[in-house]
Enzyme design. Sequence first.
Site, PDB file in Angstrom:
ATOM      1  CB  SER A 154      11.246  -2.963   4.466  1.00  0.00           C
ATOM      2  OG  SER A 154      10.024  -2.490   5.024  1.00  0.00           O
ATOM      3  N   PRO A 197       0.833  -1.208   0.000  1.00  0.00           N
ATOM      4  CG  PRO A 197       0.098  -0.951   2.211  1.00  0.00           C
ATOM      5  CD  PRO A 197       0.817  -1.904   1.304  1.00  0.00           C
ATOM      6  CE1 TYR A 224      -0.511   3.577   8.035  1.00  0.00           C
ATOM      7  CE2 TYR A 224      -1.662   4.633   6.203  1.00  0.00           C
ATOM      8  CZ  TYR A 224      -0.509   4.098   6.753  1.00  0.00           C
ATOM      9  OH  TYR A 224       0.641   4.091   6.019  1.00  0.00           O
ATOM     10  CB  SER A 258      -2.865   3.300   0.399  1.00  0.00           C
ATOM     11  OG  SER A 258      -2.601   4.171   1.490  1.00  0.00           O
ATOM     12  NE  ARG A 269       6.920   6.583   3.676  1.00  0.00           N
ATOM     13  CZ  ARG A 269       6.997   7.811   3.146  1.00  0.00           C
ATOM     14  NH1 ARG A 269       8.080   8.165   2.468  1.00  0.00           N
ATOM     15  NH2 ARG A 269       6.006   8.659   3.283  1.00  0.00           N
ATOM     16  CG  HIS A 297       5.692   2.578   7.077  1.00  0.00           C
ATOM     17  ND1 HIS A 297       4.471   2.026   7.387  1.00  0.00           N
ATOM     18  CD2 HIS A 297       5.401   3.691   6.362  1.00  0.00           C
ATOM     19  CE1 HIS A 297       3.504   2.757   6.896  1.00  0.00           C
ATOM     20  NE2 HIS A 297       4.034   3.784   6.247  1.00  0.00           N
ATOM     21  CB  THR A 306      -0.592  -0.196   8.594  1.00  0.00           C
ATOM     22  OG1 THR A 306      -0.714  -0.825   7.313  1.00  0.00           O
ATOM     23  CG2 THR A 306       0.802   0.398   8.721  1.00  0.00           C
TER      24      THR A 306
END
Length: 449
Positions: free
Chosen positions: A378, A113, A166, A142, A349, A346, A192
Site C-alpha cells: 500500500s 495480487p 478471497y 489473484s 481501495r 488494499h 485476504t
Amino acid sequence: MAQSIDAPDDPAAASRGISRRTQSDIYRAGISGTRPRVPVDVDALETAARKALSAEAFAYIAGGAGAERTVAANRAAFGRWQVWPRPLRDVSSRDLSIEFLGSRRPTPLVLAPLGVMEMAHDEADLAVARAAASLGVPYTLSNQASFAMEDVRDAAPAGSRLFQLYWSASDELNASLLRRAEASGCEAVVVTLDTHLLGWRTRDLDLAYLPFTRAMGIAQYSSDPVFQQLVRERVRASTGSAVDAAESAPPVRVTPRAVAAGLRIARKGAAVTGSSSVRENLRSPLPRAAVETFLDVFSTPALTWEDLAKARQWTSLPIILKGIVHPDDAIRALDAGVDGIWISNHGGRQIDQSVPTLEVLPTIAERVAGRVPIVFDSGVRQGSDVFIALALGATAVALGRPYAYGLGVAGEAGVAEVVRNVLAELDITLGLAGLTSIAGVDRHALREA
C-alpha cells in the site's frame, strides 16, 4: 527455479549489481535513440497508463475508496522518512536476497495480487507471471485472475507463485481452490481479509462499471469443479429448466454496450458450458448464471477468526493473512498460528481515511518480533519506498499498481521493466546508504522528517 537478476550481456555491469546493469542497458540503447518501453518516473508511468487504458480499466486499477484520501495518505507516509546517505564505505558488492517462506529469494520484492488484469492486457496474468519469473520475483496470483491458476503455472513453470484466497461464502469452493493451488505448485496461501464488503469505489460507481458483471476476473471460479456445480444447481433451482431459467433473468435495456457485455459473457462461458461456440453459449443459461453465482459467493461478511482454522484442514501450504493493519490483529494472527502477516489496506481501495500502512509497520514489526515474516504493501511505487519499508520492519515488500500500469503500456515487457526499475533503484539506495545487504537495512538507515 527463477533465473538470477544479475545475468546481463555486460559482465562488468553485472558485477556491480542490477542498478548498474539497468543504467547501462538504458544508456547504451539510447545511443541508437531507443528509450525505455515504459516511463521510469512513477508519475509519468501512471500518465502513460491512463492514455493506454480504457477509462473503465484505468479507474478500476488506479482508483481508491471514497475521496481516495487513503491512497494519498499511503503515499504521504513515505514522505515522513528520509534515508541517511553514508559515503566512504565499500559497497562494491551488494546482496538483495532475503529468506522468505523457507527459501532464499534473490530480492525482497513480491508482486501483489491484482485482479482482472485482462482490463490492462489480453495476456493478463500470463504476462505478469512470465515477467516475474524472469526476475526471480514471487507472484501472488489473484483469486480474481483472468486465467486459471493451472494456465498461469504452464505459462511460467519456473516461477514462484503464491495464491490469494478471497474467503468465499462456500466452504466447499474455498477448499477446492486451495487444493488446486497446492496441486499447481503455489508456495503459500494469502488469505485476504479486508474485502468481505466491497469498498465504496467512487470512480467505478461513476462509470457504473464492475468488471465481474461482464464475467471478467472470474476465471479461477469458472474453472473450478465445485463452482461449476454451484452454477448448475442455480440454473436447476431457478425454474427447473434451462429455457425457463434464461427467460426469468431480469430484463436489461438493449444497447450496444449491453450487447457487447452479453457477447463477452458468452465467450467467457466456455468454461462452464464446455462449448467454444459463442452462439451456443448465448443460448445457454449457464454463462449468465456463472456471473450471478460469483456475485453471490464471492465473499462473506460473516467471516471470523474462528473460521480461519478451516484453512488448515484444506491445505498444508503456509498461510499468510493479508489485510492486517491494527497491531492487536497482528497478535491475534500469531495466536491463530498463521505463517505470515501481510500489512495492507488494499492500496486504499476499501476504506476512505483508513490508517496508512506505513504508519503502523514499525509497531507491528516490534510486536511480532520476527516470529513470522511480514509482507508490506500500500503506497509502494519505487525502490526507495521498498528500502524504507524494509528499514521499518518488513521482511518483503509487495508492488501493485505500478506493474499493472506497465502491463497496460507494454505488456509482459512493460511489467518486467517496471519491476526491474524498482529493484535497480532499491540497489542504488542500498549502496548510497552505505549498506551491502538487505539484512543490514534497519531503522538506523532512516531519519524521521
